[in-house]
Write an enzyme that holds these catalytic residues in place. Sequence first.
Site, PDB file in Angstrom:
ATOM      1  N   LYS A  10     -18.085 -12.133  -9.886  1.00 23.74           N
ATOM      2  CA  LYS A  10     -18.810 -11.034 -10.544  1.00 23.74           C
ATOM      3  C   LYS A  10     -17.920  -9.823 -10.741  1.00 23.74           C
ATOM      4  O   LYS A  10     -16.853  -9.695 -10.116  1.00 23.74           O
ATOM      5  CB  LYS A  10     -20.028 -10.638  -9.716  1.00 23.74           C
ATOM      6  N   GLY A 144     -12.392  -8.069  -4.928  1.00 21.43           N
ATOM      7  CA  GLY A 144     -13.533  -7.364  -5.509  1.00 21.43           C
ATOM      8  C   GLY A 144     -14.281  -8.157  -6.563  1.00 21.43           C
ATOM      9  O   GLY A 144     -15.172  -7.617  -7.228  1.00 21.43           O
ATOM     10  N   LEU A 145     -13.929  -9.418  -6.726  1.00 17.89           N
ATOM     11  CA  LEU A 145     -14.593 -10.230  -7.757  1.00 17.89           C
ATOM     12  C   LEU A 145     -15.628 -11.189  -7.168  1.00 17.89           C
ATOM     13  O   LEU A 145     -16.013 -12.174  -7.801  1.00 17.89           O
ATOM     14  CB  LEU A 145     -13.558 -11.003  -8.583  1.00 17.89           C
ATOM     15  N   GLY A 146     -16.063 -10.895  -5.948  1.00 19.73           N
ATOM     16  CA  GLY A 146     -17.175 -11.661  -5.384  1.00 19.73           C
ATOM     17  C   GLY A 146     -16.820 -13.074  -4.952  1.00 19.73           C
ATOM     18  O   GLY A 146     -17.664 -13.975  -5.018  1.00 19.73           O
ATOM     19  N   SER A 147     -15.583 -13.268  -4.451  1.00 16.65           N
ATOM     20  CA  SER A 147     -15.209 -14.629  -4.018  1.00 16.65           C
ATOM     21  C   SER A 147     -16.082 -15.095  -2.859  1.00 16.65           C
ATOM     22  O   SER A 147     -16.435 -16.275  -2.772  1.00 16.65           O
ATOM     23  CB  SER A 147     -13.731 -14.689  -3.628  1.00 16.65           C
ATOM     24  N   SER A 148     -16.449 -14.170  -1.961  1.00 21.36           N
ATOM     25  CA  SER A 148     -17.255 -14.593  -0.797  1.00 21.36           C
ATOM     26  C   SER A 148     -18.638 -15.049  -1.257  1.00 21.36           C
ATOM     27  O   SER A 148     -19.168 -16.048  -0.763  1.00 21.36           O
ATOM     28  CB  SER A 148     -17.374 -13.464   0.235  1.00 21.36           C
ATOM     29  N   GLU A 196     -23.311 -14.510   3.220  1.00 19.56           N
ATOM     30  CA  GLU A 196     -22.669 -13.236   2.882  1.00 19.56           C
ATOM     31  C   GLU A 196     -22.761 -12.257   4.055  1.00 19.56           C
ATOM     32  O   GLU A 196     -21.834 -11.483   4.302  1.00 19.56           O
ATOM     33  CB  GLU A 196     -23.364 -12.603   1.662  1.00 19.56           C
ATOM     34  N   ASP A 207     -24.081  -9.288  -4.820  1.00 16.11           N
ATOM     35  CA  ASP A 207     -23.062 -10.276  -5.221  1.00 16.11           C
ATOM     36  C   ASP A 207     -23.632 -11.691  -5.256  1.00 16.11           C
ATOM     37  O   ASP A 207     -23.432 -12.435  -6.220  1.00 16.11           O
ATOM     38  CB  ASP A 207     -21.868 -10.239  -4.252  1.00 16.11           C
TER      39      ASP A 207
END
Length: 343
Positions: A10, A144-148, A196, A207
């Site tokens: 994201k 910051g691209l929502g890998s988790s 998360e 996210d």
Amino acid sequence: MEVRARAPGKIILAGEHAVVHGSAAVAAAIDLYTTSSLRLLPAGEDGGAGAVELDLRDSGLTFSWPCSRVRAALGEVGGKAGAPTPCSPDELAAVAKLLEGQEIPEAKIWLSAGLSAFLFLYTSILGCRPGKAVVTSDLPIGAGLGSSAAFCVSMSGALLTAAGAVGVAGGSGAEEWELFGKDDLELVNQWAFQGEKIIHGKPSGIDNSVSTFGSMIKFKKGELTNLKSRNPVKMLITDTRVGRNTKALLAGVSERASRHPDAMASVFNAVNSISEELSSVVELAAEDEIAITSREDKLAELMEMNQVSAHTVLEKVATELESHGFRCFKVEVGGRGLQVCRA
Ligand SMILES: Nc1ncnc2c1ncn2[C@@H]1O[C@H](COP(=O)(O)OP(=O)(O)OP(=O)(O)O)[C@@H](O)[C@H]1O
Ligand SMILES: C[C@@](O)(CCO)CC(=O)[O-]
Ligand SMILES: [Mg+2]
């Protein structure tokens, strides 16, 4: 049978961090994915109870937990593929024990949060059944691209499908990506949120929600609104390759909010207004090129107001002044007095 689920990363256009404190935020799914494949293995094939295995293909690391060890650590868990119960402190401690003895290279020690989330999700949904999960991802981790979230959503999707809790029974038989129904998505999202929480501490849920439901959303206090944009918004994302840890950043913002409650309440309020305005700009019907350009300018301005950093502002102002012939000195203030130098 192998189950594969993929979930997107994201981008947050406005409201990052403030959303954890109740402000609205706007986020969109991006077409970079994490894919989790899962194969349940027959128990006791080799006379033993089998193992739970995780293959993190991108980092070339594999992990394996004998089912007997998982059962000894966690007891008879799992099989509760309905609504999740959060990971209790005792469960988290038991999961942490299962990480002991796994060979995680020091340079990749941050993976232990993802491994804990995996073990919690796997054992809660499937119990101590033997199986092997393989994970691949297009996303940079910790950028910051929502890998988790993509990790937790794709893994929850695969696990719940394998448990028979979601998905079309038997599937279409064709090797193609299928969409889940709304109720199934809700369930996957609830489980992913529990994962998360293990990775982030106190996430807002934005996210995992945008990764699960896709599209562009406004998110406020757990409530999701789908933003309908008739014209696609294009973004260029640059990875600075400067790593950061969202859990630590979140804790930092919360500590600042408790040190300066009034000032931070105003900041969160301002961010809320930016997100609300940005949401309505996204939904503006742009009929022609001029309208699209002006919409993009508005989006850019709002995003800059949300992200603004003193350094960027200083650089911009200095460049502007210098272009008009002025001379700028960027100075540090409050430094030393008299100094001497002997040749
Ligand atoms: N593909 C993956 N395999 C294993 N663990 C992963 C994977 N993707 C993410 N993780 C786990 O998630 C952690 C990164 O989560 P973090 O929230 O810090 O960054 P992010 O999700 O990429 O960024 P943000 O939350 O700010 O959008 C990693 O340290 C790891 O534990
Ligand atoms: C920083 C944050 O706002 C988004 C992380 O990508 C955290 C959250 O909302 O949980
Ligand atoms: Mg994250």
